[in-house]
Write an enzyme that holds these catalytic residues in place. Structure first.
Site, mmCIF file in Angstrom:
data_model
loop_
_atom_site.group_PDB
_atom_site.id
_atom_site.type_symbol
_atom_site.label_atom_id
_atom_site.label_comp_id
_atom_site.label_asym_id
_atom_site.label_seq_id
_atom_site.Cartn_x
_atom_site.Cartn_y
_atom_site.Cartn_z
ATOM 1 N N ARG A 192 -41.678 14.082 24.828
ATOM 2 C CA ARG A 192 -40.980 14.669 24.090
ATOM 3 C C ARG A 192 -39.657 14.684 24.740
ATOM 4 O O ARG A 192 -39.339 15.614 25.711
ATOM 5 C CB ARG A 192 -41.368 15.931 23.580
ATOM 6 N N ARG B 271 -32.302 32.593 15.852
ATOM 7 C CA ARG B 271 -31.105 32.061 15.841
ATOM 8 C C ARG B 271 -30.435 32.403 14.553
ATOM 9 O O ARG B 271 -31.357 32.453 13.332
ATOM 10 C CB ARG B 271 -31.256 30.532 15.789
ATOM 11 N N ASN C 106 -44.901 17.627 26.781
ATOM 12 C CA ASN C 106 -43.702 18.521 26.136
ATOM 13 C C ASN C 106 -43.245 19.345 27.461
ATOM 14 O O ASN C 106 -43.917 20.415 27.330
ATOM 15 C CB ASN C 106 -44.179 19.085 24.931
ATOM 16 N N GLU D 298 -46.251 16.939 15.527
ATOM 17 C CA GLU D 298 -45.392 16.518 16.440
ATOM 18 C C GLU D 298 -46.076 15.543 17.572
ATOM 19 O O GLU D 298 -45.782 14.546 17.922
ATOM 20 C CB GLU D 298 -44.345 17.430 16.927
#
Ligand code: AMP
Length: 406
Positions: A94, A244, A10, A387
Site C-alpha cells: 500500500r 480530523r 501496509n 483493502e
C-alpha cells in the site's frame, strides 16, 4: 502461473500490517501486525489461518522495519508459509500518495521509488514509511516483483473541475497543490462490489461511496470511474472524522496563527489529531458516542449531529454531481456497523429516492447487503470493504500479465 500467493504489506511509520493471501480462491493464509517499531515495547501479533494454528504474540524490542519484516518472515516460516517459498508470486505494498503519475498499480523500479520519494512533501507521514517497507521487502526477496498500489490512483480519473482548487494556477502547479483523494482502494473495491450486489456491471451504475472509519471520505463514482471525492491535497478535507476536522474555512488557520498565537505545526496537530469527533466530545469511537447519546449526553449528541449534517451535505452534493444515483454504499468501521449513522444520514431524503428499512438496517452481518426498502428508487447498501484483498488482486493481476515470475 504456479506461484499463487501474494503478501500484502501496509507499512506505517512505526507499524507494519500484513496479510498473506492465496489468489486461487482469495483466501487468507495468515494475517498480522507489528506495532511500536523502534520502541522498547514493540509487539508482533501473528495469526495463521490454515492448519488450525493459534494467534501468537511476540513482545520484544523490534528496532526497525527490516527487523520487523524479518520477524514476520520467521513467523510465516514457522507456519510453512515462508517468504522464500516458490509459491509467493509478489509482494503488494500500500502506498498512500502516487500523485498524478501513478494511475494504476505499478511494479516497483528505481524510477518508481524515486517518484514516490519526490511525493514526500505532499505525504510527509506516509510515503517515507511506504518506501522503507518496499526497500526492506526488496532486500529480503530481490528476485520478487514488488508492486505499489496507490491510495490516490482510483481518484486520478477526477475531472480538473473537481480536482483543482480555485487558487492561482502557477502557485498550485509549482507546489503540486490539488485534490488527490485517498482511501482509493476501498472506494474502488466497494463501488465494484455494490454494482455486483445490484446484479449490474460497474460501467452501468453510479454510486456514492461513504467510507466511514476513523478516517472518513466520500466519493462519487460514475460507471466505475471516480468523478469526485472528499479528501483533498491531504486526508484532512471533507467529512468529520474521528480526530480530523474535515472542511473548515482555510482562514481558521490564519486566525488561529494571528489571533491565537499558534504555530503552523500546532494548528496542523489541532486539525488532524484533536478535532473531529474527539475534539467535539472527547471520544472518537462511534460506539461510545452512541452510548453517550442514548444517555442524553449533550456534547456527544452535538458531535453526532455535526457528523451527520456534514455527511448529508456530501450525499446531496454528490447526488447533484452524478445527476443519477443507483446506490449509496456505506463501508468501513462506522459505515459497516453503526446503524444509527446510516439511518440518520439518509433520513429526510425520500424526495431523492433514498430511504432505509429499519429492520434491514438493524441486521448485523459481514456480508454485503441492501438496507433500502423495495420501493426506494436508490439502493442503500452496506458493503464491507477489503483493502488488503483489493491490493492483492491488483498486484496479482499485474504480475500475471507479465508472466509467471516463478
Ligand atoms: P476503521 O478505521 O474502518 O477501522 O473504523 C474504526 C472506527 O469504526 C472506530 O473508531 C469506531 O468509531 C467505529 N466502529 C467500529 N465498530 C463499531 C460498531 N460496532 N459500532 C459503531 N462504530 C463502530
Amino acid at each position: 502461473m504456479t506461484a499463487t500467493r501474494v503478501l500484502v504489506l501496509n507499512s506505517g511509520s512505526s507499524s507494519v500490517k500484513y496479510q498473506l493471501l492465496d489468489m486461487r480462491d482469495s483466501s487468507r493464509l495468515a494475517v498480522g501486525l507489528v506495532e511500536r517499531i523502534g520502541e522498547e515495547t514493540s509487539r508482533l501479533k501473528h495469526t495463521p489461518l490454515t492448519g488450525g494454528g493459534e494467534e501468537r504474540e511476540l513482545n520484544e524490542p523490534i528496532a526497525d522495519h527490516e527487523a520487523a519484516l524479518k520477524a514476520v518472515s520467521a513467523e510465516l516460516t514457522a507456519d510453512g508459509l515462508g517468504l522464500d517459498s516458490p509459491d509467493l508470486a509478489a509482494i503488494g505494498h500500500r502506498v498512500v500518495h502516487g500523485g498524478l503519475k501513478f494511475t494504476a498499480p505499478t511494479v516497483v523500479t528505481d524510477e518508481v521509488l524515486a517518484e514516490i520519494q519526490r511525493l514526500v512533501p505532499v505525504a510527509p507521514l506516509h510515503n517515507p514509511a511506504n518506501i522503507t517497507g518496499i526497500r526492506t521487502a526488496q532486500a529480503l526477496r530481490p528476485d520478487l516483483p514488488q508492486v505499489a498500489v496507490f491510495d490516490t490512483a482510483f481518484h486520478t480519473t477526477m475531472p480538473e473541475s473537481a480536482a483543482r482548487y480555485a487558487i492561482d494556477v502557477a502557485t498550485a502547479d509549482e507546489h503540486r497543490v490539488r485534490r488527490y483523494g485517498f482511501h482509493g482502494t476501498s472506494h474502488a473495491y466497494v463501488s465494484r462490489e455494490t454494482a455486483k450486489l445490484l446484479g449490474k456491471a460497474p460501467e452501468d451504475v453510479n454510486v456514492i461511496v461513504l467510507h466511514l472509519g476513523n478516517g472518513a471520505s466520500a466519493s462519487a463514482v460514475r460507471g466505475g470511474r471516480c468523478v469526485e471525492t472528499s479528501m483533498g491535497l491531504t486526508p484532512l478535507e471533507g467529512l468529520v472524522m474521528g480526530t480530523r476536522s474535515g472542511d473548515v474555512d482555510p482562514a481558521v488557520v490564519f486566525h488561529l496563527a494571528r489571533v491565537g498565537g499558534m504555530s503552523v505545526d500546532e494548528v496542523d496537530t489541532l486539525l488532524n489529531k484533536k478535532s473531529g469527533l474527539v475534539g467535539l466530545c472527547g471520544d472518537n469511537d462511534m460506539r461510545e458516542i452512541r452510548r453517550r447519546v442514548d444517555e442524553g449526553d449533550e456534547a456527544a449528541s452535538l458531535a453526532f449531529d455535526i457528523y451527520i449534517h456534514r455527511l448529508k451535505k456530501y450525499i446531496g452534493a454528490y447526488y447533484a454531481v452524478l445527476g443519477r444515483v443507483d446506490a449509496v454504499a456505506f463501508t468501513a468501521g462506522v459505515g459497516e456497523n453503526a446503524a444509527p449513522v446510516r439511518e440518520a444520514a439518509v433520513a429526510g431524503l425520500e424526495e431523492l429516492g433514498l430511504a432505509v428499512d429499519g429492520e434491514l438496517n438493524a441486521v448485523r452481518s459481514d456480508e454485503a447487503r441492501l438496507i433500502s426498502p423495495e420501493y426506494a428508487r436508490v439502493a442503500v447498501a452496506v458493503v464491507p470493504t477489503d483493502e488488503e484483498l483489493e491490493i492483492a488482486q491488483q498486484t496479482y493481476a499485474l504480475v500475471a500479465r507479465f508472466g509467471d515470475p516463478s
